[in-house]
Design an enzyme around this catalytic site. Structure first.
Site, PDB file in Angstrom:
ATOM      1  N   SER A   1       1.024  -1.194   0.049  1.00  0.00           N
ATOM      2  CA  SER A   1      -0.008   0.051   0.095  1.00  0.00           C
ATOM      3  C   SER A   1       0.922   1.279   0.197  1.00  0.00           C
ATOM      4  O   SER A   1       1.703   1.578  -1.022  1.00  0.00           O
ATOM      5  CB  SER A   1      -0.959   0.032   1.164  1.00  0.00           C
ATOM      6  OG  SER A   1      -1.932   0.910   1.039  1.00  0.00           O
TER       7      SER A   1
ATOM      8  N   ASP B   1      -9.633  -4.018  -6.001  1.00  0.00           N
ATOM      9  CA  ASP B   1      -9.186  -3.338  -4.924  1.00  0.00           C
ATOM     10  C   ASP B   1     -10.081  -2.031  -4.718  1.00  0.00           C
ATOM     11  O   ASP B   1     -10.366  -1.373  -5.542  1.00  0.00           O
ATOM     12  CB  ASP B   1      -7.889  -2.610  -5.143  1.00  0.00           C
ATOM     13  CG  ASP B   1      -7.037  -2.113  -4.091  1.00  0.00           C
ATOM     14  OD1 ASP B   1      -7.789  -1.608  -3.193  1.00  0.00           O
ATOM     15  OD2 ASP B   1      -6.048  -2.113  -3.801  1.00  0.00           O
TER      16      ASP B   1
ATOM     17  N   HIS C   1      -7.508  -5.081  -1.304  1.00  0.00           N
ATOM     18  CA  HIS C   1      -6.486  -4.155  -0.917  1.00  0.00           C
ATOM     19  C   HIS C   1      -5.653  -5.108  -0.150  1.00  0.00           C
ATOM     20  O   HIS C   1      -5.812  -5.077   1.037  1.00  0.00           O
ATOM     21  CB  HIS C   1      -6.966  -2.763  -0.366  1.00  0.00           C
ATOM     22  CG  HIS C   1      -5.650  -1.978  -0.249  1.00  0.00           C
ATOM     23  ND1 HIS C   1      -4.959  -1.620  -1.184  1.00  0.00           N
ATOM     24  CD2 HIS C   1      -5.224  -1.229   0.827  1.00  0.00           C
ATOM     25  CE1 HIS C   1      -4.255  -0.659  -0.807  1.00  0.00           C
ATOM     26  NE2 HIS C   1      -3.964  -0.652   0.434  1.00  0.00           N
TER      27      HIS C   1
END
Length: 339
Positions: A153, A280, A307
């Site tokens: 991320s 995502d 995600h």
């Protein structure tokens, strides 16, 4: 060695839901269900502080492998926003690589984990120089080679930006892999506010406010925010942080400051892989589809995974562990063959 690819990840229903994947990825339920092997990297880990340059100190954890005469190399892992060296996905990946004979370094960004008291100034996403400097310190203090870097991320975004600088500053990084990295921060912020379900923004805001409270407690003499600012939503609090605690003149200038969108990664000289999922709900897949990448950067878009989830089944282990390990091992094996 056969590399895994995003197209090969096909979880059973209902793990085909990007929302379920995302919610499970950081859930306490998942942490409880994980096998003991998924936390092996914590056993024997050495808590350390590394040099971020200019008096900045960053905390981390180093674990030496014990199964080979010499390590395959040094794996460095970056967590996501408001994660830490002890986030589930970091522990799983670190433990998997440790079992393959890698030494592991897990780095906390400023104000993550329990490091709020190390530096008075606040964390923000454009503090790349201190992370690059820390990588140089890590490379010098733990000499196993090759060095491979993986980030998740926001940590994936940091990993890609750091990799664009390591050649210039002489850090011997061999490979970088980013899982669901933030590409266009402005687009990602808009997605969290306008497109993603409300509970994602609520989750991140709860964690961010908790972190800011820990920072305030560590430095009670410094007022970081007014209460009215802390009560704002993501965009408002981010803008207040930018105007109070950075040299950027606007929120958009700050967001552009850590973007890797468009052709920005053309300067990335080492081999790299970007893994993301089409479902995502936090980072739009369109950000990835618009990238202009050099030949040494592989973009791998899976159909499923959410995600930073990629959870295989109800055992709660992640496909990314093997995905990262096969690529890291291929880098180490190629280096050994050429050496």
């Amino acid at each position: 060695m056969n590399l895994l690819h995003g197209k090969d990840f096909r979880p059973p229903w209902p793990l085909t839901s990007g929302h379920i994947q995302t919610m499970l990825s950081s859930s306490g339920v998942r942490r409880m269900l994980l096998p003991r092997a998924a936390t092996a990297v914590q056993r024997g880990a050495e808590a350390v502080v590394v040099d971020g340059g200019g008096g900045v100190r960053l905390s981390g954890a180093y674990t030496a492998q014990q199964i080979r005469p010499q390590p395959r190399g040094l794996a460095v892992l970056f967590h996501g926003w408001e994660g830490s060296v002890d986030s589930t996905y970091v522990l799983q990946t670190g433990s998997r690589l440790l079992a393959d004979g890698w030494d592991i370094f897990r780095l906390n960004f400023r104000d993550h984990g329990d490091s709020h008291g190390l530096n008075e100034a606040l964390f923000h996403s454009c503090r790349i120089d201190e992370v690059v400097h820390a990588l140089g310190d890590i490379a010098q203090r733990w000499p196993a080679r090759p060095i491979a870097l993986a980030g998740f991320s926001l940590g994936g975004n940091f990993a890609l930006r750091a990799a664009m600088q390591t050649s210039r500053v002489g850090i011997p990084l061999s490979y970088v892999l980013a899982v669901c990295p933030i590409i266009d921060p402005g687009e990602g912020l808009f997605s969290l506010e306008e497109t993603a379900p409300w509970f994602y923004q609520a989750y991140f805001m709860r964690k961010w406010r908790h972190s800011l409270q820990a920072k305030q407690k560590a430095f009670p003499q410094h007022q970081y925010f007014e209460m009215s600012e802390l009560n704002q939503h993501l965009r408002g609090l981010t803008e207040a942080m930018v105007l109070r605690h950075t040299d950027f003149q606007s929120l958009q200038q700050y967001l552009d400051g850590y973007s890797v969108a468009g052709d920005i990664m053309q300067s990335l000289q080492i081999p790299a892989t970007i893994l993301t999922a089409r479902d995502d709900p936090v980072i739009p897949v369109s950000s990835f589809e618009k990238l202009e990448l050099p030949p040494n950067v592989e973009l791998d878009i899976a159909s499923y995974g959410g995600h930073c989830g990629f959870i295989r089944d109800w055992g709660m282990t992640s496909y990314t562990d093997d995905y990262i390990a096969t690529r890291f091992n291929a880098v180490a094996d190629a280096g050994a063959a050429s050496g």
